[in-house]
Design a protein around this motif. Sequence first.
Motif, short mmCIF file in Angstrom:
data_model
loop_
_atom_site.label_atom_id
_atom_site.label_comp_id
_atom_site.label_asym_id
_atom_site.label_seq_id
_atom_site.Cartn_x
_atom_site.Cartn_y
_atom_site.Cartn_z
N THR A 1 0.83 -1.19 0.00
CA THR A 1 0.00 0.00 0.00
C THR A 1 0.87 1.25 0.00
OG1 THR A 1 -1.71 -1.16 1.28
CG2 THR A 1 -1.81 1.25 1.24
N ALA A 2 0.53 2.20 -0.85
CA ALA A 2 1.20 3.51 -0.86
C ALA A 2 0.16 4.57 -0.56
CB ALA A 2 1.84 3.77 -2.22
N TYR A 3 0.50 5.50 0.29
CA TYR A 3 -0.39 6.63 0.58
C TYR A 3 0.22 7.88 -0.03
CZ TYR A 3 -3.53 9.85 2.83
OH TYR A 3 -4.47 10.83 3.04
N LEU A 4 -0.49 8.53 -0.97
CA LEU A 4 0.09 9.59 -1.78
C LEU A 4 -0.40 10.99 -1.45
CD1 LEU A 4 0.08 7.99 -5.37
CD2 LEU A 4 1.72 7.71 -3.50
N PHE A 5 -1.56 11.11 -0.82
CA PHE A 5 -2.16 12.44 -0.68
C PHE A 5 -1.27 13.36 0.17
CE2 PHE A 5 -5.16 15.60 1.02
CZ PHE A 5 -5.74 16.01 -0.18
N GLY A 6 -1.03 14.55 -0.35
CA GLY A 6 -0.21 15.52 0.36
C GLY A 6 1.27 15.27 0.23
N LYS A 7 1.66 14.23 -0.54
CA LYS A 7 3.06 13.89 -0.70
C LYS A 7 3.66 14.61 -1.91
CE LYS A 7 3.06 10.97 2.74
NZ LYS A 7 3.28 9.54 2.55
N SER A 8 4.95 14.83 -1.86
CA SER A 8 5.66 15.45 -2.98
C SER A 8 5.80 14.45 -4.13
CB SER A 8 7.05 15.91 -2.53
OG SER A 8 7.87 14.78 -2.27
N ILE A 9 6.20 14.95 -5.30
CA ILE A 9 6.44 14.07 -6.43
C ILE A 9 7.51 13.03 -6.07
CG2 ILE A 9 7.28 13.94 -8.81
CD1 ILE A 9 4.45 15.06 -8.57
N ARG A 10 8.55 13.45 -5.37
CA ARG A 10 9.60 12.52 -4.98
C ARG A 10 9.06 11.43 -4.08
NH1 ARG A 10 14.73 15.00 -2.06
NH2 ARG A 10 14.60 16.26 -3.95
N GLU A 11 8.28 11.83 -3.08
CA GLU A 11 7.72 10.85 -2.15
C GLU A 11 6.74 9.91 -2.85
OE1 GLU A 11 7.82 13.44 2.00
OE2 GLU A 11 6.31 13.89 0.47
N ARG A 12 5.95 10.47 -3.78
CA ARG A 12 5.00 9.65 -4.55
C ARG A 12 5.74 8.61 -5.39
NH1 ARG A 12 -0.15 12.20 -6.30
NH2 ARG A 12 -0.75 13.62 -4.64
N ALA A 13 6.77 9.07 -6.10
CA ALA A 13 7.50 8.16 -6.97
C ALA A 13 8.13 7.02 -6.16
CB ALA A 13 8.57 8.92 -7.75
N LEU A 14 8.76 7.36 -5.03
CA LEU A 14 9.36 6.32 -4.19
C LEU A 14 8.31 5.35 -3.67
CD1 LEU A 14 11.98 8.26 -2.04
CD2 LEU A 14 12.43 6.56 -3.80
N SER A 15 7.19 5.87 -3.20
CA SER A 15 6.14 5.02 -2.64
C SER A 15 5.58 4.07 -3.69
CB SER A 15 5.02 5.89 -2.07
OG SER A 15 5.47 6.67 -0.98
N LEU A 16 5.38 4.57 -4.92
CA LEU A 16 4.81 3.73 -5.97
C LEU A 16 5.82 2.70 -6.48
CD1 LEU A 16 2.74 6.43 -7.87
CD2 LEU A 16 1.83 4.46 -6.63
N ILE A 17 7.09 3.09 -6.57
CA ILE A 17 8.11 2.11 -6.98
C ILE A 17 8.20 0.98 -5.96
CG2 ILE A 17 10.56 1.76 -7.43
CD1 ILE A 17 10.64 4.67 -8.46
N GLU A 18 8.03 1.30 -4.69
CA GLU A 18 8.12 0.28 -3.64
C GLU A 18 7.00 -0.75 -3.73
OE1 GLU A 18 10.33 1.86 0.25
OE2 GLU A 18 8.50 2.96 -0.17
N ILE A 19 5.85 -0.42 -4.36
CA ILE A 19 4.77 -1.39 -4.49
C ILE A 19 4.64 -1.88 -5.93
CG2 ILE A 19 3.49 -0.48 -2.52
CD1 ILE A 19 1.52 0.80 -4.54
N ALA A 20 5.63 -1.56 -6.77
CA ALA A 20 5.67 -2.09 -8.13
C ALA A 20 6.22 -3.52 -8.10
CB ALA A 20 6.55 -1.21 -9.02
#
Length: 616
Positions: A393-412
Amino acid sequence: MSKIFQDKLTTPDEAVSVIRPGDKVFIATACATPRTLIMALENLETKPADVHLLHFLTDGAVPRKDGVPHTKYHHRSFFVGTDTREIVNEGRADYVPISLPQACALFRSGRVVPDVALIQVSLPDKHGHVSLGVSVDITRTAVEQARTVIAEINPNMPWTLGDTVIPVDCIDHAVLVDTPVAEYTHPHIMDAISEQIARYVARIIEDGSTLQIGLGRIPNEMLKYLANRRDLGIHSDVITEPIIDLIEEGIVTGNAKTLHKGQVVASYCLGTRRLYDFVDRNPTVAFYPIEYICDPAILARNSKLVSVTQAFAIDLTGQVCSDQFEGEFYSGVSTQPEFLRGSAGSPGGKPIVCLSSITEDGENSRIRPLLHEGEGVTISRSEIHYVITEYGTAYLFGKSIRERALSLIEIAHPDFRPWLLEEAKRLGYVRKDQVLKSRGAYPHDEDREIELRNGTKVLIRPARASDYSGLQDLFYHLSPKDVITRFFTKLNSLSESKAQHLCNVDYEHEMAFVAVTGEKEEDECVVGSSCYYMDQATRLADIAYMIRPEWQGQGLGSCLQDKMIEYAKSKGIRGFTADILTENEKMIKLAYKCTNNVCTSPPSYGSYEVTMMFEN
């Protein structure tokens, strides 16, 4: 039946003969699709010219001959389902990307007004009214706006409660049919990926939540993993057969709902006769027009509203495509925007988007650096909160582009993470020196909620690379003395790379946990952390901890250590080692709680070398 009603009765052929050239003809939804009237329209000897058929999800609106869709008319559909997918992709029908409440607004505005509405309803009651039965959705608005209403009157259509009743006076022509209401069941064949996603979705649903179920396989599969929940409610665009089991088992009661308490609320349903018999005159089930059901202001009045949406692809910034894949249109916007906004505004709500990490052939990642050509943005990045794949699970709301990219790569999917990371660097989404160590799924099963000495509950969970900002915040709340005892030097700052060293681990030879507070992920605050790094030669792991000053003395360190020991033993680690300053009495005391086999070296340069061997 009343004389007024008898006067409206006619044959299917005579009923559809009133359709004029150029008319826009609305067709009722899903299992209420009026198949008899549609066949009569298709079989007219002289086809009225330039007639357009308008509809949402249908079943039988496009007749088939020898397995091939065959229709004389042009269709404009708000949803691309099995009924219309072939003719849309062949250019014989148009897909209109619009949410259902907006489609109603389109009808009311005069821009697209149905001239004729073909519907299917129940038998009239003694007061001269009929029920729209299993599909209220956009049908009621179409009936209100149409010049002419033609209805199939079916004794097998259940009489549903809520806002489903219309007077017979609204019907201009009626055709008696006695056919089974169309039935639909979700395919029960679920692959391991979908099963895992469904489990992850279910695990973040709390007792007392109100659910939007949606049409996808995963939201419906999720329901079977809710057996240990209590007092769930339903406020959904659609309801399906599995809710009956949840109601009969006492899992769905609606008792915790803050709106329509005790009732299942929806706009249409898809199922078998079992579901139709269940909703028939059932006061605990209420159907309302889609404009009411999906009004974000109404939705936000439900506490803990959970919305679950399936997607085809998402890019590293959080843009979601859910109605198109590799150039072909599938499904539709439906009610996604409204439910995402409504659940985001709900106290304790959770807007969830779920998708498989890879395509069915395993050749491509559904998490993309950029959405492909032919993949339009259905949901903007600013609307996205939870994203769930089979890897976590990745939580994206309020996150920066950097944080979003890292979070999504981690659940890829692990096979695509190196490529995604390189693409993220190329696009400038992450730092050029960024690394990701994890190669497997995020270990959700290691989450533990613990209660401290003061009664406060804290979640201890595995750390992610994207937790670096939380660890930086934790560092800046430490006292100068705590900084020295943790890092053996006076640090004035904790850089992003140093913070990532404390949370970016491989979950095999390295492990890190964070202790967080907050009711939801968006409210998370990291109040403690622990990590270890294993020496593969000795199979001993060096450990370290950080705890915010105001959370010290409540047993949090012991809880983090217990969790570390449990995990380390499962990985074959023999024990822990640590360098501890001689004046750090709390850490020394904690080390001796670790095991009965603790060895402390003589002090050297103001610190001890401590070895904690696990018992066999």
